[in-house]
Design a protein around this motif. Sequence first.
Motif, PDB file in Angstrom:
ATOM      1  N   VAL A   5       0.850  -1.186   0.000  1.00  0.00           N
ATOM      2  CA  VAL A   5       0.000   0.000   0.000  1.00  0.00           C
ATOM      3  C   VAL A   5       0.887   1.238   0.000  1.00  0.00           C
ATOM      4  O   VAL A   5       1.844   1.333   0.771  1.00  0.00           O
ATOM      5  N   SER A   6       0.566   2.163  -0.898  1.00  0.00           N
ATOM      6  CA  SER A   6       1.272   3.440  -0.960  1.00  0.00           C
ATOM      7  C   SER A   6       0.228   4.532  -1.167  1.00  0.00           C
ATOM      8  O   SER A   6      -0.423   4.576  -2.215  1.00  0.00           O
ATOM      9  N   GLY A   7       0.034   5.374  -0.160  1.00  0.00           N
ATOM     10  CA  GLY A   7      -0.985   6.413  -0.259  1.00  0.00           C
ATOM     11  C   GLY A   7      -2.355   5.785  -0.403  1.00  0.00           C
ATOM     12  O   GLY A   7      -2.763   4.977   0.430  1.00  0.00           O
ATOM     13  N   GLU A   8      -3.053   6.115  -1.502  1.00  0.00           N
ATOM     14  CA  GLU A   8      -4.393   5.576  -1.755  1.00  0.00           C
ATOM     15  C   GLU A   8      -4.373   4.516  -2.858  1.00  0.00           C
ATOM     16  O   GLU A   8      -5.352   4.317  -3.568  1.00  0.00           O
ATOM     17  N   PHE A   9      -3.246   3.820  -2.987  1.00  0.00           N
ATOM     18  CA  PHE A   9      -3.090   2.786  -4.008  1.00  0.00           C
ATOM     19  C   PHE A   9      -2.524   1.516  -3.388  1.00  0.00           C
ATOM     20  O   PHE A   9      -1.843   1.558  -2.369  1.00  0.00           O
ATOM     21  N   VAL A  10      -2.810   0.386  -4.050  1.00  0.00           N
ATOM     22  CA  VAL A  10      -2.189  -0.884  -3.693  1.00  0.00           C
ATOM     23  C   VAL A  10      -1.545  -1.430  -4.965  1.00  0.00           C
ATOM     24  O   VAL A  10      -2.088  -1.280  -6.061  1.00  0.00           O
ATOM     25  N   TYR A  11      -0.382  -2.041  -4.807  1.00  0.00           N
ATOM     26  CA  TYR A  11       0.339  -2.629  -5.934  1.00  0.00           C
ATOM     27  C   TYR A  11       0.142  -4.136  -5.914  1.00  0.00           C
ATOM     28  O   TYR A  11       0.394  -4.780  -4.882  1.00  0.00           O
ATOM     29  N   CYS A  12      -0.292  -4.693  -7.038  1.00  0.00           N
ATOM     30  CA  CYS A  12      -0.482  -6.144  -7.143  1.00  0.00           C
ATOM     31  C   CYS A  12       0.852  -6.834  -6.853  1.00  0.00           C
ATOM     32  O   CYS A  12       1.873  -6.456  -7.437  1.00  0.00           O
ATOM     33  N   PRO A  13       0.855  -7.849  -5.988  1.00  0.00           N
ATOM     34  CA  PRO A  13       2.112  -8.514  -5.650  1.00  0.00           C
ATOM     35  C   PRO A  13       2.682  -9.365  -6.794  1.00  0.00           C
ATOM     36  O   PRO A  13       3.844  -9.736  -6.746  1.00  0.00           O
ATOM     37  N   LEU A  14       1.893  -9.651  -7.814  1.00  0.00           N
ATOM     38  CA  LEU A  14       2.383 -10.482  -8.912  1.00  0.00           C
ATOM     39  C   LEU A  14       2.962  -9.677 -10.071  1.00  0.00           C
ATOM     40  O   LEU A  14       3.987 -10.038 -10.638  1.00  0.00           O
ATOM     41  N   GLN A  15       2.296  -8.602 -10.473  1.00  0.00           N
ATOM     42  CA  GLN A  15       2.755  -7.843 -11.641  1.00  0.00           C
ATOM     43  C   GLN A  15       2.980  -6.359 -11.360  1.00  0.00           C
ATOM     44  O   GLN A  15       3.269  -5.607 -12.262  1.00  0.00           O
ATOM     45  N   ASP A  16       2.824  -5.933 -10.111  1.00  0.00           N
ATOM     46  CA  ASP A  16       3.078  -4.551  -9.721  1.00  0.00           C
ATOM     47  C   ASP A  16       2.105  -3.548 -10.332  1.00  0.00           C
ATOM     48  O   ASP A  16       2.420  -2.372 -10.439  1.00  0.00           O
ATOM     49  N   TRP A  17       0.925  -4.012 -10.770  1.00  0.00           N
ATOM     50  CA  TRP A  17      -0.078  -3.075 -11.262  1.00  0.00           C
ATOM     51  C   TRP A  17      -0.552  -2.217 -10.103  1.00  0.00           C
ATOM     52  O   TRP A  17      -0.746  -2.701  -8.985  1.00  0.00           O
ATOM     53  N   LYS A  18      -0.772  -0.937 -10.365  1.00  0.00           N
ATOM     54  CA  LYS A  18      -1.172   0.033  -9.346  1.00  0.00           C
ATOM     55  C   LYS A  18      -2.689   0.216  -9.411  1.00  0.00           C
ATOM     56  O   LYS A  18      -3.225   0.643 -10.426  1.00  0.00           O
ATOM     57  N   VAL A  19      -3.388  -0.109  -8.326  1.00  0.00           N
ATOM     58  CA  VAL A  19      -4.846  -0.073  -8.275  1.00  0.00           C
ATOM     59  C   VAL A  19      -5.290   0.964  -7.245  1.00  0.00           C
ATOM     60  O   VAL A  19      -4.819   0.960  -6.107  1.00  0.00           O
ATOM     61  N   SER A  20      -6.214   1.833  -7.643  1.00  0.00           N
ATOM     62  CA  SER A  20      -6.741   2.846  -6.727  1.00  0.00           C
ATOM     63  C   SER A  20      -7.640   2.198  -5.684  1.00  0.00           C
ATOM     64  O   SER A  20      -8.562   1.446  -6.028  1.00  0.00           O
ATOM     65  N   LEU A  21      -7.390   2.524  -4.420  1.00  0.00           N
ATOM     66  CA  LEU A  21      -8.254   2.044  -3.341  1.00  0.00           C
ATOM     67  C   LEU A  21      -9.518   2.886  -3.234  1.00  0.00           C
ATOM     68  O   LEU A  21     -10.440   2.538  -2.508  1.00  0.00           O
ATOM     69  N   ILE A  22      -9.582   4.000  -3.975  1.00  0.00           N
ATOM     70  CA  ILE A  22     -10.743   4.879  -3.964  1.00  0.00           C
ATOM     71  C   ILE A  22     -11.725   4.499  -5.069  1.00  0.00           C
ATOM     72  O   ILE A  22     -12.914   4.321  -4.832  1.00  0.00           O
ATOM     73  N   THR A  23     -11.203   4.342  -6.298  1.00  0.00           N
ATOM     74  CA  THR A  23     -12.066   4.083  -7.456  1.00  0.00           C
ATOM     75  C   THR A  23     -12.018   2.638  -7.953  1.00  0.00           C
ATOM     76  O   THR A  23     -12.882   2.225  -8.716  1.00  0.00           O
ATOM     77  N   GLY A  24     -11.001   1.891  -7.576  1.00  0.00           N
ATOM     78  CA  GLY A  24     -10.827   0.523  -8.072  1.00  0.00           C
ATOM     79  C   GLY A  24     -10.182   0.450  -9.440  1.00  0.00           C
ATOM     80  O   GLY A  24      -9.932  -0.632  -9.960  1.00  0.00           O
ATOM     81  N   VAL A  25      -9.862   1.605 -10.028  1.00  0.00           N
ATOM     82  CA  VAL A  25      -9.313   1.645 -11.387  1.00  0.00           C
ATOM     83  C   VAL A  25      -7.808   1.378 -11.364  1.00  0.00           C
ATOM     84  O   VAL A  25      -7.074   1.955 -10.567  1.00  0.00           O
ATOM     85  N   VAL A  26      -7.361   0.521 -12.287  1.00  0.00           N
ATOM     86  CA  VAL A  26      -5.942   0.270 -12.481  1.00  0.00           C
ATOM     87  C   VAL A  26      -5.347   1.484 -13.188  1.00  0.00           C
ATOM     88  O   VAL A  26      -5.933   2.018 -14.127  1.00  0.00           O
ATOM     89  N   GLN A  27      -4.191   1.929 -12.737  1.00  0.00           N
ATOM     90  CA  GLN A  27      -3.584   3.140 -13.266  1.00  0.00           C
ATOM     91  C   GLN A  27      -2.851   2.881 -14.584  1.00  0.00           C
ATOM     92  O   GLN A  27      -2.232   1.839 -14.750  1.00  0.00           O
ATOM     93  N   PRO A  28      -2.919   3.852 -15.530  1.00  0.00           N
ATOM     94  CA  PRO A  28      -2.233   3.717 -16.809  1.00  0.00           C
ATOM     95  C   PRO A  28      -0.722   3.554 -16.596  1.00  0.00           C
ATOM     96  O   PRO A  28      -0.193   4.045 -15.608  1.00  0.00           O
ATOM     97  N   PRO A  29      -0.053   2.865 -17.509  1.00  0.00           N
ATOM     98  CA  PRO A  29      -0.552   2.429 -18.816  1.00  0.00           C
ATOM     99  C   PRO A  29      -1.345   1.130 -18.768  1.00  0.00           C
ATOM    100  O   PRO A  29      -1.836   0.661 -19.779  1.00  0.00           O
TER     101      PRO A  29
END
Length: 105
Positions: free
Chosen positions: A60-84
């Motif tokens: 967890v970093s700020g309002e995001f969580v990073y997937c432990p498998l591929q490091d995708w950044k997911v918003s804990l507020i909206t649920g949206v994966v961050q670009p790209p």
Amino acid sequence: MNITKEKVHVMPLEELPVLIGKEVQINNESIALFRLSNGEVRAIGSRCPHTNGPLAEGIVSGEFVYCPLQDWKVSLITGVVQPPDEGAVPTYDVSIKNGEIYVSV
């Protein structure tokens, strides 16, 4: 059509460590809970939309969580994966009453 959501008791707030995710099962849904450094509690679908990675085990970093498998950044507020990267996970309303966590499902 207005669908009323059920508030389900999950756990005492004191059992959810700050910045450490916890996966819970509510009505056959797997949900990841996070307690942010500002004290807010967030709930999202527990699986990364890309690899099905366990988001509750992510960093967890700020309002995001990073997937432990591929490091995708997911918003804990909206649920949206961050670009790209692309995709989203469901989000759930959380309330805290008398030191107890409730999730609306």
